[in-house]
Write a protein that holds these residues in place. Sequence first.
Motif, mmCIF file in Angstrom:
data_model
loop_
_atom_site.group_PDB
_atom_site.id
_atom_site.type_symbol
_atom_site.label_atom_id
_atom_site.label_comp_id
_atom_site.label_asym_id
_atom_site.label_seq_id
_atom_site.Cartn_x
_atom_site.Cartn_y
_atom_site.Cartn_z
ATOM 1 N N THR A 37 -52.018 100.260 51.233
ATOM 2 C CA THR A 37 -50.700 100.430 51.814
ATOM 3 C C THR A 37 -50.791 101.473 52.903
ATOM 4 O O THR A 37 -51.501 102.462 52.754
ATOM 5 N N SER A 38 -50.060 101.282 53.985
ATOM 6 C CA SER A 38 -49.992 102.293 55.031
ATOM 7 C C SER A 38 -48.713 103.102 54.854
ATOM 8 O O SER A 38 -47.640 102.552 54.597
ATOM 9 N N LEU A 39 -48.838 104.398 54.976
ATOM 10 C CA LEU A 39 -47.694 105.292 54.924
ATOM 11 C C LEU A 39 -47.534 105.990 56.267
ATOM 12 O O LEU A 39 -48.515 106.290 56.940
ATOM 13 N N ARG A 40 -46.301 106.274 56.620
ATOM 14 C CA ARG A 40 -46.007 106.982 57.866
ATOM 15 C C ARG A 40 -45.696 108.439 57.550
ATOM 16 O O ARG A 40 -45.005 108.744 56.571
ATOM 17 N N VAL A 41 -46.209 109.337 58.380
ATOM 18 C CA VAL A 41 -45.883 110.752 58.255
ATOM 19 C C VAL A 41 -44.514 110.961 58.889
ATOM 20 O O VAL A 41 -44.373 111.016 60.111
ATOM 21 N N ASP A 42 -43.480 111.057 58.061
ATOM 22 C CA ASP A 42 -42.126 111.246 58.573
ATOM 23 C C ASP A 42 -41.871 112.701 58.965
ATOM 24 O O ASP A 42 -41.082 112.978 59.875
ATOM 25 N N ARG A 43 -42.515 113.610 58.230
ATOM 26 C CA ARG A 43 -42.257 115.030 58.480
ATOM 27 C C ARG A 43 -43.502 115.826 58.125
ATOM 28 O O ARG A 43 -44.176 115.553 57.129
ATOM 29 N N LYS A 44 -43.814 116.806 58.951
ATOM 30 C CA LYS A 44 -44.917 117.721 58.701
ATOM 31 C C LYS A 44 -44.402 119.122 58.978
ATOM 32 O O LYS A 44 -43.979 119.435 60.088
ATOM 33 N N VAL A 45 -44.404 119.974 57.952
ATOM 34 C CA VAL A 45 -43.812 121.302 58.089
ATOM 35 C C VAL A 45 -44.695 122.334 57.396
ATOM 36 O O VAL A 45 -45.298 122.067 56.353
ATOM 37 N N ASP B 84 -48.720 130.269 54.603
ATOM 38 C CA ASP B 84 -49.905 130.469 55.446
ATOM 39 C C ASP B 84 -50.936 129.394 55.129
ATOM 40 O O ASP B 84 -51.349 129.227 53.971
ATOM 41 N N ASP B 85 -51.343 128.626 56.153
ATOM 42 C CA ASP B 85 -52.386 127.606 56.014
ATOM 43 C C ASP B 85 -52.025 126.497 55.041
ATOM 44 O O ASP B 85 -52.904 125.827 54.487
ATOM 45 N N VAL B 86 -50.743 126.256 54.806
ATOM 46 C CA VAL B 86 -50.302 125.151 53.960
ATOM 47 C C VAL B 86 -49.233 124.359 54.699
ATOM 48 O O VAL B 86 -48.235 124.928 55.150
ATOM 49 N N VAL B 87 -49.449 123.035 54.828
ATOM 50 C CA VAL B 87 -48.427 122.164 55.397
ATOM 51 C C VAL B 87 -48.004 121.150 54.343
ATOM 52 O O VAL B 87 -48.799 120.726 53.497
ATOM 53 N N GLU B 88 -46.729 120.781 54.392
ATOM 54 C CA GLU B 88 -46.200 119.746 53.510
ATOM 55 C C GLU B 88 -45.956 118.495 54.332
ATOM 56 O O GLU B 88 -45.362 118.555 55.413
ATOM 57 N N LEU B 89 -46.432 117.358 53.813
ATOM 58 C CA LEU B 89 -46.233 116.069 54.460
ATOM 59 C C LEU B 89 -45.210 115.264 53.672
ATOM 60 O O LEU B 89 -45.296 115.182 52.431
ATOM 61 N N THR B 90 -44.245 114.689 54.373
ATOM 62 C CA THR B 90 -43.318 113.727 53.786
ATOM 63 C C THR B 90 -43.737 112.349 54.262
ATOM 64 O O THR B 90 -43.820 112.100 55.467
ATOM 65 N N LEU B 91 -44.026 111.452 53.329
ATOM 66 C CA LEU B 91 -44.624 110.154 53.622
ATOM 67 C C LEU B 91 -43.712 109.030 53.151
ATOM 68 O O LEU B 91 -43.154 109.091 52.038
ATOM 69 N N THR B 92 -43.561 107.997 53.982
ATOM 70 C CA THR B 92 -42.760 106.835 53.629
ATOM 71 C C THR B 92 -43.477 105.572 54.080
ATOM 72 O O THR B 92 -44.390 105.622 54.914
ATOM 73 N N LEU C 112 -48.986 114.807 44.097
ATOM 74 C CA LEU C 112 -47.614 114.555 44.507
ATOM 75 C C LEU C 112 -46.740 115.714 44.022
ATOM 76 O O LEU C 112 -46.773 116.081 42.847
ATOM 77 N N CYS C 113 -45.963 116.278 44.936
ATOM 78 C CA CYS C 113 -45.199 117.475 44.588
ATOM 79 C C CYS C 113 -43.715 117.333 44.896
ATOM 80 O O CYS C 113 -42.975 118.314 44.854
ATOM 81 N N ARG D 223 -44.284 113.284 48.711
ATOM 82 C CA ARG D 223 -44.564 114.563 49.362
ATOM 83 C C ARG D 223 -45.868 115.130 48.801
ATOM 84 O O ARG D 223 -46.095 115.092 47.596
ATOM 85 N N VAL D 224 -46.699 115.648 49.696
ATOM 86 C CA VAL D 224 -47.912 116.358 49.310
ATOM 87 C C VAL D 224 -47.991 117.626 50.146
ATOM 88 O O VAL D 224 -47.424 117.700 51.243
ATOM 89 N N ALA D 225 -48.679 118.628 49.636
ATOM 90 C CA ALA D 225 -48.922 119.862 50.378
ATOM 91 C C ALA D 225 -50.427 120.058 50.498
ATOM 92 O O ALA D 225 -51.160 119.889 49.512
ATOM 93 N N VAL D 226 -50.886 120.423 51.693
ATOM 94 C CA VAL D 226 -52.320 120.475 51.984
ATOM 95 C C VAL D 226 -52.686 121.867 52.469
ATOM 96 O O VAL D 226 -52.132 122.371 53.458
ATOM 97 N N LEU D 227 -53.631 122.486 51.774
ATOM 98 C CA LEU D 227 -54.166 123.789 52.166
ATOM 99 C C LEU D 227 -55.302 123.606 53.157
ATOM 100 O O LEU D 227 -56.176 122.758 52.966
#
Length: 331
Positions: free
Chosen positions: A21-29, A33-41, A71-72, A82-86
Amino acid sequence: MAVTTFATSRPSGGSGRSAATSLRVDRKVTVADDVVELTLTRPDGGRLPDWTPGAHVDLVLDDGLTRQYSLCGDRWDPRTYRVAVLREADSRGGSSFVHDRLREGDLVGLGGPRNNFALAPATEYHFVAGGIGITPLLPMIAQAAMLDVPWRLLYGGRSRSSMAFADRLVAEHGDRVTILPEDEHGRPDLPSWLPDPSHGAKVYSCGPTGLLTAVQRACAHWPAGRVRTERFVAAAEEPGTGGRRFEVELRRSGTTLTVGPDQSLLQVLGEAGVHVLSSCRQGLCGTCETPVLGGVPDHRDSILDEGDRAAGDCMFVCVSRARSERLVLDL
């Protein structure tokens, strides 16, 4: 030691994953420090596979580069992950790609979700997180709060600014949450914070190896199966446990293969044209789980608990080997 160790998410049977399945990055915030959260749909806005607290997904990021992330977000939201990436200092390409190259609107591939770190019923929960290890615990906390089960959280990190979601947790849950940045308080005193094991209580912990080792030591007197940890890095192999030659019978194809001392079972299967899905190749993600029909596996993963290891009816072929001279696999 009465500790059950899990890694991010065991599949619910077999060695497969969900259809691509392909997911789109709707939001990246940025959330710390050095952690971004991705919202995927899904690009079509459709429903995503259901998941449970503790689950992770595989994200196919670039040129087949696949990484696992817990998944967070809200498990009851059927259209959003939603996932968060260090950003890892020694990144093998995944975290640097997410931080530096992935943009809102980009597409990523999906595998899973899978869950090795499932939240089991308990009379109370004691959650211990270190750094990015907070991510799989967030939906567990939400579940415990929704069910009105007593819980508490100890959350440590290098500094307050590096601890994703810390302010939100305190704002929502007050004194149930203890925030202990190492630069302010030093390392947490786990034996003092963790209670004696009451009937039905469970400990869930995720974070760096040092924290998990400290949790295991502090909980050595807890009953088996009541302390569960999730690793993002494979456990170190014990000295003197190197490989030895063994045979593998593939029951469905009738083929017998030999695995040499310096070969992995996954490698030998691939060279024989037997395709087993795999991802982390460290015994962490659970993608390559394979049923065992005969023989005694030498489990070297960071996924199975003591009961699963004793049952001997499955193994993760990326790292595990054989204690017997011969294994029979359902392949």
